[in-house]
Design an enzyme around this catalytic site. Structure first.
Site, short mmCIF file in Angstrom:
data_model
loop_
_atom_site.label_atom_id
_atom_site.label_comp_id
_atom_site.label_asym_id
_atom_site.label_seq_id
_atom_site.Cartn_x
_atom_site.Cartn_y
_atom_site.Cartn_z
N GLU A 162 1.39 7.44 0.02
CA GLU A 162 2.78 7.00 -0.28
C GLU A 162 3.16 8.32 -2.10
OE1 GLU A 162 2.96 3.25 -2.68
OE2 GLU A 162 2.19 2.25 -0.97
N TYR A 210 6.88 -3.93 0.39
CA TYR A 210 6.25 -5.14 -0.11
C TYR A 210 7.67 -6.61 -0.32
CZ TYR A 210 1.26 -3.48 -0.66
OH TYR A 210 -0.04 -3.04 -0.09
N GLU A 241 1.39 -1.05 5.22
CA GLU A 241 0.29 -1.88 3.98
C GLU A 241 1.78 -3.39 3.93
OE1 GLU A 241 -0.40 0.02 0.21
OE2 GLU A 241 -1.74 1.42 1.00
#
Length: 648
Positions: free
Chosen positions: A453, A506, A542
């Site tokens: 990231e 997310y 993720e």
């Protein structure tokens, strides 16, 4: 580092060690220390004397040359276990949050025959120390190392023989300060308002979400080799029909006119191929390939490569023997698939941390074995070393158990434009050199990850990642290279250079919190956009949600076990739509809860684990177990005795 020197315009104190002593840094091979008929290993794990430099400039240890005498003579010391992080060992909050130099010392009895025989090299090896280390033996500087997650070593034969006192004194100073040019990066901020802060108050700012544990995290070893020795081995494997191919290259030191014998043996110690010379190709009939866990009925098959060196130096003769485990397998990437041994492989696994109660990031064998038992119980076939290289011992376990690894360097938290400069890039390239040199022979390692990231929308990121990824491919053209991107970035300047697109997201957590209904739409859009732009296979590296163990609610609300479970299931529904197209894997964040810096959104760390920090399952662990075993039964060839027992 926080020590002697001057304060920069960024409020950081730079460090330059002014010690002019003998130094011998090993810049060539980095073979894992293994005992053999010609090599011995002495483990220095245990209690070391320890002292944190609490002086205002953190530089008293260098100003007063603590390394020149026993550490107990410089002031108060405490016992400190090695390997372990120092942060959680005491009840002192100042030590838990300490930034600067800490000092370790151990007195070691070196076997007399090692010292008496000048045909023996004695090497001091530190598995890892976070972040910048300087090492002395009997007051003589022998090495220093920048970087917190990879091994470094030095030939200390001469230093020990110059002062053959018993015991020998090993002193290691370690500094955990992070700068804009370290990996991971950070900044030091001084807060000088005397009405609000005490004199000299400063904080270490970071852009990553795990605790900056520090200390000597992996074993410190003494090991021996003959004066003429095997310095490095590189193996590259392939197969054609039923014949395995092991291309090898051996580097030797101090061995002019040496002869080599190379033997490859199977698990039953039968020789299957042999050769001589520093390089060649071993042909293995009826080869047994290295397969991932749950992909084959005989996974993780390892051969053993024995390299035997014979050399003479005047009247002296030397023989060195080194044994290297070898798994024969291939890796390839297409626009829609990841292939191991020519067959599609689907990553269903986890992200992890080297993190546990009390020991922090210190290597701990009971924890490692427990984690591997949980991985296999879960039906996971892979993990990513988020966000730094893990211990060599962990990769050896992966080799033996068939757990596939995405091997990631410490390039996490690269958010400041100043961290894309030439000095940062040079250090990043050095770290990749060290990582590839250490892990190149592990069959479990199938891909390199050069960062997590980063602020890849910034203009300097294009040159930075083009250089970094190109360099890594030059170091190892046999494995694909990636870095982990965040799906929220509007413009990514490096993804065109990677072989596999790895995406973190997310939904319904950091964005649109509490709105589970957005996940199918936003996740589908994410995949379509990335694949439409780059036409490369995608791994969801993720995804997840925090869950406080024992916290329940129906309907689900954030931080409950029910909410975590529904988030996972919502992602899984989209994965199932895309995995038969171009999505090649899913890695949950995270395997277990882990410690972070103190923050308003963290209650004793990050709670996104499907296991607690003590390795007890949350409800999501059972959800993931059921899914992973179903995936394994669909995509693999599982022995009957390992099949998931429940109805799916």
């Amino acid at each position: 580092m926080l020590t002697q020197g001057r304060r920069s315009v960024f409020g950081f104190i730079f460090f330059s060690v002014v010690v002019r002593d003998a130094m011998c840094i090993l810049n060539s091979g980095m073979l894992f220390p293994r005992e053999s008929s010609s090599r011995e290993v002495k483990d220095l794990s245990g209690l070391w004397s320890f002292r944190a430099d609490m002086s205002p400039n953190r530089n008293q240890g260098f100003e007063r040359a603590w390394y020149k005498r026993r550490l107990t003579e410089t002031g108060p010391v405490i016992d400190m276990p090695v390997p372990a992080s120092f942060n959680d060992i005491t009840q002192d909050p100042k030590l838990r949050d300490f930034i600067g130099w800490v000092w370790y010392e151990k007195e070691v009895v070196v076997p007399a025959r090692w010292l008496a025989d000048e045909g023996i090299r004695i090497v001091l090896r530190v598995g890892s120390a976070h972040y910048y280390s300087v090492v002395w033996v009997n007051g003589v500087k022998v090495t220093e190392h920048v970087g917190g997650h990879l091994p470094f070593e030095a030939d200390i034969s001469g230093v020990l023989r110059d002062d053959p006192t018993s015991p020998s004194r090993i002193t290691i100073a370690v500094n955990n300060t992070l700068t804009l040019e370290t990996l991971p990066p950070g900044t030091i901020q001084y807060l000088n308002d005397s009405t609000m802060y005490p004199e000299g108050f400063f904080v270490q700012n970071i852009n990553f979400d795990f605790f900056n544990y520090a200390g000597i995290h992996r074993p410190v070893l003494l090991y021996t080799t003959p004066k003429a020795y095997v310095d490095d081995i590189t193996v590259v494997t392939d197969f054609l029909d039923s014949t395995g191919l092991v291309r090898y290259k051996v580097s030797v030191q101090n061995a002019a006119g040496a002869t080599l014998k190379v033997l490859l043996t199977d698990k039953d110690a039968h020789t299957v191929a042999s050769s001589s010379g520093p390089s060649g190709v071993l042909k293995v009939p009826d080869v047994k390939l290295w397969w991932p866990y749950l992909m084959h009925e005989n996974p993780a098959y390892l051969y053993s490569l024995e390299v035997r060196l014979m050399a003479a130096d005047g009247s002296s003769a030397y023989e060195d023997v080194y044994m290297l485990p070898v798994g024969i397998r291939t890796v390839a990437v297409t626009s829609t698939q990841f292939l191991i041994n020519g067959k599609p492989f689907y990553f269903h696994g986890v992200n992890k941390h080297e993190d546990a109660d009390i020991r922090g990031k210190g290597l701990d064998w009971p924890l490692i074995v427990k984690d591997f038992n949980l991985l296999k119980w879960l039906g996971a076939n892979s993990f990513r070393t988020s966000h730094y290289p893990y211990a060599e011992e962990i990769l050896q376990m992966c080799d033996r158990h068939g757990i596939v690894v995405i091997d990631e360097c410490p390039g996490v938290g690269i958010k400041d434009i100043r961290s894309f400069g030439n000095a940062s890039l040079a250090h990043h390239l050095d770290v990749m050199d060290e990582l590839v040199r250490r892990d190149k022979n592990h069959p479990s390692v199938v891909m390199w990850s050069v960062a997590n990231e980063p602020a890849s929308e910034m203009a300097p990121a294009d040159f930075y990642f083009k250089s970094l990824i190109g360099h890594t491919k030059t170091l190892d053209p046999t494995r694909p290279v990636t870095y982990i991107t965040n799906s929220y970035y509007a413009r990514d300047r490096g993804a065109s250079y990677v072989d596999v697109v790895c995406v973190n997201s997310y939904y319904s957590w950091y964005h649109d919190p509490g709105h589970l209904e957005v996940i199918p739409i936003q996740l589908n859009t994410q995949f379509e956009n990335w694949y439409g732009k780059y036409e490369k296979p995608i791994i969801q590296t993720e995804y997840g949600a925090d869950a406080v163990p024992g916290l329940h609610s129906d309907p689900p609300v954030m931080f409950t076990e029910e909410y975590q479970k529904v988030v996972l299931q919502s992602y899984h529904n989209v994965f199932d739509q895309k995995r038969k197209k171009y999505v090649i894997g899913e890695l949950i964040w995270n395997f277990a809860d882990f410690m972070t810096a103190q923050a308003l959104i963290r209650v004793e760390g990050n709670k996104k684990g499907i296991f607690t920090r003590q390795r007890q399952p949350k409800a999501a662990a059972f959800t993931l177990r059921q899914r992973y075993w179903r995936l394994a039964n669909e995509t693999g060839k599982i022995p009957p005795w390992t099949k998931y027992p429940c109805t799916l």
